[in-house]
Design a protein around this motif. Structure first.
Motif, short mmCIF file in Angstrom:
data_model
loop_
_atom_site.label_atom_id
_atom_site.label_comp_id
_atom_site.label_asym_id
_atom_site.label_seq_id
_atom_site.Cartn_x
_atom_site.Cartn_y
_atom_site.Cartn_z
N GLU A 117 0.83 -1.21 0.00
CA GLU A 117 0.00 0.00 0.00
C GLU A 117 0.86 1.25 0.00
OE1 GLU A 117 -2.58 -0.52 3.38
OE2 GLU A 117 -4.07 -1.63 2.20
N LYS A 118 1.96 1.21 0.76
CA LYS A 118 2.89 2.35 0.80
C LYS A 118 3.48 2.63 -0.58
CE LYS A 118 6.53 2.09 3.49
NZ LYS A 118 7.41 1.95 4.64
N GLN A 119 3.62 1.58 -1.40
CA GLN A 119 4.18 1.72 -2.74
C GLN A 119 3.11 2.06 -3.79
OE1 GLN A 119 7.45 1.75 -3.43
NE2 GLN A 119 7.80 1.48 -1.26
N GLY A 120 1.84 2.16 -3.35
CA GLY A 120 0.76 2.51 -4.28
C GLY A 120 0.03 1.31 -4.86
N GLU A 122 -2.80 -1.49 -4.72
CA GLU A 122 -4.10 -1.71 -4.08
C GLU A 122 -4.78 -2.89 -4.75
OE1 GLU A 122 -6.54 1.78 -3.97
OE2 GLU A 122 -4.89 3.03 -3.24
N THR A 161 -3.78 -2.97 -8.63
CA THR A 161 -3.42 -1.76 -9.36
C THR A 161 -2.19 -1.16 -8.72
OG1 THR A 161 -4.80 -0.30 -7.98
CG2 THR A 161 -5.82 -1.23 -9.98
N LEU A 162 -1.41 -0.47 -9.51
CA LEU A 162 -0.25 0.29 -9.02
C LEU A 162 -0.48 1.73 -9.42
CD1 LEU A 162 2.57 0.49 -7.74
CD2 LEU A 162 3.52 -0.02 -10.00
N ASN A 163 -0.73 2.57 -8.43
CA ASN A 163 -1.02 3.99 -8.67
C ASN A 163 -2.13 4.16 -9.70
OD1 ASN A 163 1.08 4.82 -6.88
ND2 ASN A 163 2.56 4.41 -8.50
N GLY A 164 -3.17 3.35 -9.56
CA GLY A 164 -4.33 3.46 -10.43
C GLY A 164 -4.26 2.66 -11.72
N LYS A 165 -3.12 2.12 -12.06
CA LYS A 165 -2.96 1.34 -13.30
C LYS A 165 -3.04 -0.14 -12.95
CE LYS A 165 0.36 0.10 -16.81
NZ LYS A 165 1.76 -0.15 -16.98
#
Length: 176
Positions: A117-120, A122, A161-165
């Motif tokens: 989560e800290k890395q983005g 989710e 997802t990673l930062n929304g992607k």
């Protein structure tokens, strides 16, 4: 022609010879000066080319090093989780108590989720959601009573997802 005319003609011809003899000296000096200036400019150009080549090599090397070590921070954050997993496995081999193994494994999972989560990173929500091919991969369609067609009824593998992607699609079973 009189003697005076001849003398005057000789004088004017002599003047022309004197002035034309000065021009080649002046032209030679100017040519020499231009050659020196040309050589200086050529030297500057070669130096600039060499500087640019060195700059390009240095930036390429720095970029490669950044790419190579880009995940260093993330990897160092995962190392304690790996250590915890090894301790949990050692403890499980020595103890026959399942509850403590389950508890330890849940703690490790929470720590891992916190790092992600800290890395983005989710998790994607899937069950009871409408099927979206941009987020989900349908493994199969199953008829299910009291469930709308196109609704996800089961998640086989969680997506993230990673930062929304979307970096991994959820593998799901969809209602027909």
């Amino acid at each position: 022609m009189t003697k005076e005319d001849i003398a005057e003609a000789k004088t004017s011809t002599g003047d022309k010879k004197k002035s034309s003899s000065k021009k080649p000296d002046k032209n030679l000096k100017e040519i020499k000066k231009l050659k020196e200036e040309n050589e200086q400019l050529r030297d500057q150009l070669l130096r600039k080319i060499a500087e640019f080549d060195n700059y390009k090599k240095r930036t390429d090397r720095e970029f490669f090093e950044r790419v190579q070590n880009a995940n260093e921070k993330l990897i160092t954050e995962f190392l304690p989780v790996l250590d915890d997993m090894e301790r949990a496995l050692d403890h499980a081999r020595q103890s026959k108590e399942i509850d403590s193994l389950l508890e330890g494994t849940e703690l490790i999972q929470k720590k891992l989720i916190g790092i992600m989560e800290k890395q983005g990173v989710e998790p994607l929500l899937a069950v009871d959601e409408e099927f979206d091919p941009d987020k989900h991969d349908a493994l199969m369609q199953v008829e299910k009573e009291n469930v709308e067609t196109g609704k996800i009824i089961e998640e086989h593998l969680r997506g993230y997802t990673l930062n929304g992607k979307v970096i991994r699609h959820s593998q799901v079973i969809v209602a027909k």
